[in-house]
Write a protein that holds these residues in place. Sequence first.
Motif, short mmCIF file in Angstrom:
data_model
loop_
_atom_site.label_atom_id
_atom_site.label_comp_id
_atom_site.label_asym_id
_atom_site.label_seq_id
_atom_site.Cartn_x
_atom_site.Cartn_y
_atom_site.Cartn_z
N ARG A 192 0.83 -1.21 0.00
CA ARG A 192 0.00 0.00 0.00
C ARG A 192 0.86 1.25 0.00
NH1 ARG A 192 -3.31 -3.73 3.09
NH2 ARG A 192 -1.61 -3.64 4.58
N ALA A 193 2.15 1.12 -0.23
CA ALA A 193 3.03 2.29 -0.16
C ALA A 193 3.84 2.49 -1.44
CB ALA A 193 3.95 2.17 1.04
N ALA A 194 3.49 1.77 -2.50
CA ALA A 194 4.14 1.95 -3.80
C ALA A 194 5.67 1.84 -3.72
CB ALA A 194 3.73 3.28 -4.43
N ILE A 195 6.16 0.85 -2.99
CA ILE A 195 7.60 0.79 -2.73
C ILE A 195 8.43 0.58 -4.00
CG2 ILE A 195 7.28 -0.10 -0.36
CD1 ILE A 195 8.49 -2.77 -1.50
N ARG A 196 7.82 -0.02 -5.03
CA ARG A 196 8.61 -0.31 -6.22
C ARG A 196 8.82 0.90 -7.13
NH1 ARG A 196 9.62 -5.79 -6.18
NH2 ARG A 196 8.40 -6.55 -4.44
N VAL A 197 8.24 2.02 -6.77
CA VAL A 197 8.55 3.23 -7.53
C VAL A 197 9.25 4.25 -6.64
CG1 VAL A 197 6.91 2.94 -9.40
CG2 VAL A 197 6.15 4.01 -7.28
N HIS A 198 9.98 3.75 -5.67
CA HIS A 198 10.80 4.61 -4.82
C HIS A 198 12.29 4.37 -5.11
CE1 HIS A 198 7.11 5.50 -2.69
NE2 HIS A 198 7.76 6.43 -2.02
#
Lengths: 105, 552
Positions: free
Chosen positions: B177-183
Amino acid sequence: MTAPQQQKLKIKGPVVITGNRLGDGAVVYLTMDGGWSTQLNDAEVTTLADRATQLLSEANASDIDAVSAYVAPVIVEAGSIKPGNLRERIRVAGPTFALPGSEAR
Amino acid sequence: MYHYDDFDRTLVAERVAEFRDQVARRLSGQLTEEEFKPLRLMNGVYLQLHAYMLRIAVPYGTLSSPQLRTLAHIARRYDRGYGHFTTRQNIQFNWIKLEEMPETLAALAETGLHAMQTSGNCIRNITSDQWAGVARDEIEDPRIYAEILRQHSTMHPEFSFLPRKFKIAVTAADHDRAAIRVHDIGLRMHRNGAGETGFEVVVGGGLGRTPFVGKTIKPFLHKRDLLSYIEAVLRVYNQYGRRDNIYKARIKILVHELGAEKFAAEVEEEWRAIKDGALALDEAVVADIASRFTYPDYETLTDEPASLQTARASDRRFDTWFRNSVAPHKVPGYAIVTLSLKPEGAPPGDATADQMDRIADLAERYSFGEIRVGHEQNLVLPHVAQRDLPALWTVLDAIGVATPNVGLVSDIIACPGLDYCSLANTRSIPVAQELTRRFRSLESAHNIGRLHINISGCINACGHHHVGHIGILGVEKNGQEFYQITLGGRADEHAELGSLLGPAVPYEQVADVIEDVVAAYIELRVRPDELFIDTVKRVGIEPFKERVYATH
Ligand code: HEM
Ligand code: SF4
C-alpha cells in the motif's frame, strides 16, 4: 504555458515583466516607473525584444521587491492589458475552480 | 502513535529559530534570493505560480488529533482555509506568506510537526503503509524501521547533499500500500525460509521523466543489517551518482546504467566493510524505538457486533460505505476506516480547516486520537470499534468525507498541475473534477470495480500517472493543453508502467476518452469481477485503442 526557464527572448507580440512579490508571493508586474504593481493594467508593455531584455535585467538587478522575474505574453485590447496564455490567466485570476471551503478570507 | 524525544524537539526548535533569522535577513535584503532559495527549500518552502507553498512532513503518515487541529489552525490563520494531502504522506499549504512562514513553523513545532526533509536533495520524508500497525496481513510495524531510517538520515549531514532527492518507502504486509517499487529504495519486510524476518531491498524505482520499476538487489536482508546496507547503497550512489546532469542524477539512472547486478555487487562490496561496525542494529536500539510507538488500549471485543449488523441491514447507504471504506483490523472488534477526500467535483486530496477539526474530534472519540495519511490522498482512522461505525459514519457523511468510492474510478490521484505549480504544462485538478462528475453514479462505479486513475500536469509525474491503471499526463501543444493517456500501470506489489494508448487528446476530450476506455473494459471483461487492470493485461491495449480512436 511555457515555464519561464525555457523561454528564450523571442517575442511574438506584446509582453510584460512579471514576478512574485518577495513578502507574500503575490503576482506582480513591472511598471513604467520601475516599481511593481499587483495590477496587470499598470504594467509596462513592450513588443520589442531589446526593451524586454533591458526591463528584465532591471527587474533582476534587485530582488528585494520581487523574485523570479520573467517575460510574459499579454494581449492588449481596448486599452486594457490581459494575460496572454492560460498560465498567465491563472496567475491573474487564481485556480480555475472554486477553492475548497467557504472560509476563504 | 510515535512520541518524539527531547532531541527531536530541540532539533525542530533550533531549525525554526534559524529559519526565522534567515527569513528576516532575506526580507531586509541581507540575503539574495540565490542565497536564500536553498535555505527555504530545506524548510519545505516553494514558490508556486501565485504564492508560496509550504510542504509539511507527516512521517509514515501518522498524525495525532492535536497535530491535525494544528494543521486546521494553520489552514485558517495563515492559508485560505484548506490544505492538500499529497501522495508522499505530506500536506501542502498553497497560500502562506513568506513573512508568516516562521510563525507557521513555530506553531507546527509545538505539536511536533515540521517541514524538514520535504524538499531538496536529501532523504525525503520516509513513507509507509497507512495501515501500519493495524493491518491483518502485517508481519511487524514497518514504521519502526521507517523511524530508524529517519533518525539516521536526519543526523547525517552527508545525506543532506545527495546528487538528487531520495525517496524511501517501507512496508511489512503482503499487499503493497506504499508503492515501494517506484521509490529510490523500497523495503518490503517478509519472512525467509527459516522464519526470520528481514527486508527485500528494491532499488532504482522512480517516476518522472525516466520512469523505472525498482529492481530487487537483495531478496533478504536481515533486520540487523538495515542501516549498514542502506548506507552502502547511498555510498555507491554518492560515489557514482551523476551530479553533472539533473536528469540523470536519480539513483534509478545509475542502477539502469550500471545494471542491477553490477550495482548490487558494488553495494555488497561496500557493505562488507561496514556491516559489522557501528551501524549494526542491536536489538536494544530497535526495542527502544519500538517502545516509543504506543498502541491503544484496545477493549476485548468481537467482530461484527449485532448493532453493526442491524445498521447494515437497515440502511443501504451505510452498508455501501461499510463495504467500500471499512477494512478488517488485526484486533477483533475493530476496523480500519478510510475517509475519502475525493467527493464529486472536488480537488483530490484537499480538506478544509473545518473538516480537519471535525476529523480530529472524531479521531479522539472513536480512534484513540490517531489519524493516518495514505498515498492515495485519503485519510484513515486506524482504530475504530466496529460497534461505533454507524455513529461515526453519520458524522463523516455530514462533513463530506464518506463518499464510498475508495479505490474506485472516482478516487483519483492528481497533482496540483497548472492551477498552482510553476513547472506545469497543463492543469490536472479540473480534469479530475470532470471525471468525478462523469463517474458520479456510485452504482456504476461499484460495477466498474477497482480502477485507479492518476493525473500529472507535467513529466515530473507527481500524480504517479505512469503507475495509474489509467494514467493521464498533461503535455503542451502550441499553447494548448493536451493529455497523453496510458493504460495498464500499477503501483502495488506487481508494479508496472502503463503503455501509451495513442496520440495526446485535447483537454475537452479527455473525459470522453476515459469514458470510452471504461466502456470498452466493461465489454471486454470476461467476468464482472475481472478487474480493469487484469483485462488490460489479458487483451493488451489494442482493443482500447481501436475503440477510442475510432470514435474520436
Ligand atoms: C507544486 C509543487 C511541486 C513541485 C514543484 C514538484 C516538483 C517535482 C519534480 C521536479 C519532480 C521530478 C523529480 C525527479 O524526477 O527527479 C517531482 C516528482 C514527484 N513529486 Fe512533485 N512537485 C510538486 C508537488 C507534488 C505533489 C503535490 C505531490 C503529491 C501529490 C508530489 C509528489 C511527487 C512524486 C510522487 C514524484 C515522482 C516520484 C519520483 O520521485 O520519481 N509532488 N516533483
Ligand atoms: S507533475 Fe508537474 S505539474 Fe504536477 S505538481 Fe509535479 S511538477 Fe507540478
